[in-house]
Design an enzyme around this catalytic site. Structure first.
Site, PDB file in Angstrom:
ATOM      1  N   GLU A 429      -7.073  -0.587  12.930  1.00 36.65           N
ATOM      2  CA  GLU A 429      -5.874   0.071  13.450  1.00 36.65           C
ATOM      3  C   GLU A 429      -6.016   1.590  13.485  1.00 36.65           C
ATOM      4  OE1 GLU A 429      -2.641  -1.012  10.843  1.00 36.65           O
ATOM      5  OE2 GLU A 429      -3.984  -1.067   9.124  1.00 36.65           O
ATOM      6  N   ASN A 452      -0.283  -1.571  17.165  1.00 37.27           N
ATOM      7  CA  ASN A 452       0.810  -0.598  17.035  1.00 37.27           C
ATOM      8  C   ASN A 452       0.288   0.734  16.511  1.00 37.27           C
ATOM      9  OD1 ASN A 452       2.239  -2.869  17.695  1.00 37.27           O
ATOM     10  ND2 ASN A 452       3.263  -3.080  15.730  1.00 37.27           N
ATOM     11  N   ASP A 453      -0.392   0.696  15.358  1.00 32.83           N
ATOM     12  CA  ASP A 453      -0.944   1.929  14.794  1.00 32.83           C
ATOM     13  C   ASP A 453      -2.132   2.429  15.611  1.00 32.83           C
ATOM     14  OD1 ASP A 453       0.713   2.704  12.729  1.00 32.83           O
ATOM     15  OD2 ASP A 453      -0.224   1.374  11.266  1.00 32.83           O
ATOM     16  N   ARG A 463       5.111   6.534  17.207  1.00 36.20           N
ATOM     17  CA  ARG A 463       5.762   5.444  17.946  1.00 36.20           C
ATOM     18  C   ARG A 463       7.248   5.307  17.608  1.00 36.20           C
ATOM     19  NH1 ARG A 463       5.047   0.407  14.652  1.00 36.20           N
ATOM     20  NH2 ARG A 463       3.700   0.899  12.896  1.00 36.20           N
TER      21      ARG A 463
END
Length: 538
Positions: A429, A452-453, A463
């Site tokens: 990530e 996401n990361d 985010r």
């Protein structure tokens, strides 16, 4: 006809009458009181009532939405017991001879302002929480009841925003969809909508006019559109779209028990993400092949001290036992960034997302790490467990982790405690992990890509920052190249590679991921069957 736009939280179409949700009006006045001690006693009784209400809300949320969503009420109870908060209220009553309602309101606003001015995003979010508990106290003191939905038929709920307390107290059977003027895709409104599987829009450019109450409306979660008093042709199109969507959802149920195989025979594993034990029911109902991400940090949230080895063991054992041999991948605690826990006593950071978090805390505090690993290994005797470690950036970290794992296994063996073989992997990530994935792959048995990361670190975009929504692009070519590189490097070393971030459920990318050779996709239980369909259509 009035057409408004908002940010969609969940796809779907809802058609119904608008219910304009308004909080009961209460005119707050400052009054001078004769006996401060009597007023303080009145405040203390209101606090006891508020604590009882929050416990009831916790139990209700736990049953309806799961532990992750219920924990906010544990946080509210702790805030309600905060010594500084209570001393401020008592001080205003004693020193200023101020009525309790006004003292609570003034204290709440002061504390909310302090939280809102902080740099840390998690602490900023507590601003709304302290206002929520203050309003609860004021309502109790003033004898104002909670607002519900005064309608016999299900409605499209229109509101400025919804607090945690309000969302939990709603009669869910009366809600077709939710539309709010404010809020975010990570708000409690969004959480409620996802748990109910109903369409919802936030940040909608709609005026909250009394004349809209009772008007017919359409909520389109696909286009992010809210239509008030739709014209006949627009209504017909929406009805048709709704029927087609419901037909698709019904058809998806027929995919239960089917393989995740493309038309030319390529197979992919399809797992589900969970945050607590109560989510296992959703996993089993979704027909997922296993659990690809168990966010273990939620065991640590909403508490006043570290969970013991025994407490963790009971939780892991229950999940593994209920999955009946299907793989359960447990992510070790990912505390830090937006997930702050008081008893960890983490230092204040200017940029917590890139700071002291996840595996960095575990390697720095091996006693906490070993407690969790012991609990997982003990539970492994009751199913098929795997462990993955978050926020890895180097081979050095993995080797240190493996040393600690071996210490745990040696201790358990000496104590005569049995455990099964546990697969070890890492989260990819960070751009660093993706770039050196050829070296990392030599050290572990699998990769799980946390998109996401990976996206926020690659694009240098927070985010959670709503101001950057127009710049945030999870389909950015750089992200896709890093994913492809990670998959290829993993396969060269003979390990499997999965994706457990939000992109895993994005069916517009399913073919891209299959073509890259991704072995596993882990999604929210809600999306398992839609991703299965996307795979089988390739």
């Amino acid at each position: 006809m009035i057409k408004c736009s908002g940010k969609s939280v969940l796809k779907g179409i809802a058609i119904g009458r608008i219910y304009l949700y308004k909080k009961q009006e209460y005119v707050l006045k400052q009054e001078t009181i004769e006996n401060p001690e009597v007023e303080i006693e009145r405040m203390e009784k209101a606090k006891e009532t508020a604590t009882e209400q929050l416990e009831e809300l916790y139990q209700k949320a736990l049953k309806e939405a799961g532990e992750e969503q219920a924990m906010i009420f544990d946080v509210h109870k702790m805030m309600l017991d905060d010594a500084d908060y209570l001393d401020s209220i008592r001080g205003l009553i004693r020193d200023e001879k101020m009525n309790a309602e006004f003292a609570v309101n003034l204290t709440g606003e002061n504390f909310a302002g302090i939280f809102a001015s902080m740099d840390d995003e998690y602490m900023k979010a507590r601003s709304a929480d302290v206002l929520d508990i203050s309003k609860r106290l004021i309502r109790i003191l003033a004898g104002v009841g909670e607002e519900g939905i005064a309608s016999e038929e299900p409605v499209v709920l229109l509101a400025d925003d919804l607090s945690p307390s309000e969302t939990v107290q709603m009669d869910k059977s009366k809600i077709l969809a939710i539309v709010t003027k404010n809020g975010s895709t990570n708000s409690h409104t969004a959480i409620l909508a996802r748990s109910m599987n109903i369409p919802a829009l936030v940040q909608t450019d709609v005026a909250l006019l009394e004349e809209y109450s009772g008007a017919k409306a359409v909520v389109d979660g696909f286009s992010g559109t809210f239509i008030i008093n739709p014209e006949e042709d627009e209504l017909e199109k929406s009805v048709q779209k709704k029927m087609e969507y419901e037909k698709e959802r019904t058809a998806l149920q027929e995919l239960k028990g089917k393989d995740n195989v493309t038309t030319d025979g390529r197979r992919i594993n399809l797992y589900a993400n969970i945050g607590n034990v109560s989510d296992v029911d959703k996993v089993l109902d979704s027909d997922a092949g296993g659990i690809g991400l168990f966010r273990s940090e939620f065991i640590y949230l909403g508490r006043e001290d570290y969970p013991t080895e025994e407490e963790q063991f009971v939780i892991y054992k229950e999940v593994l036992s209920r999955m009946q041999g299907k793989k359960v991948i447990i992510r070790t605690l990912d505390i830090g960034a937006d997930k702050q826990v008081d008893y960890f006593k983490l230092p204040h950071e200017e940029n917590p997302a890139m700071g002291y978090r996840a595996i960095r805390i575990c390697l720095d505090r091996p006693e906490v790490f070993k407690t969790q690993l012991r609990a997982i290994y003990r539970a492994s005797a009751f199913g098929t467990a795997a462990i993955m470690f978050p926020m890895i950036i180097s081979v050095k970290e993995i080797r240190k982790i493996k040393e600690i794992v071996e210490e745990v296994k040696t201790e358990l063996t000496k104590e005569g405690i049995s455990f099964n073989r546990v697969e070890l992997g890492i989260m990819v990530e960070t751009p660093a992990a993706a770039v050196i994935s050829d070296e990392l792959a030599k050290e572990v048995e699998f990769f799980s890509i946390g998109t996401n990361d990976l996206t926020q670190y690659t694009l240098a975009i927070d985010r959670q920052n709503q101001n950057l929504d127009n710049f945030y692009d999870s389909h950015h070519e750089a992200i896709l190249r890093l994913i492809k590189m990670t998959v290829e490097n993993g396969h060269k070393e003979g390990i499997w590679v999965g994706i457990c971030g939000e992109l895993a459920s994005d069916t517009t990318l399913t073919k891209t991921f299959v073509d890259m050779g991704v072995d596993e996709l882990s999604v929210s239980p809600t999306y398992v069957l839609s991703v299965r369909k996307a795979v089988r259509d390739i």
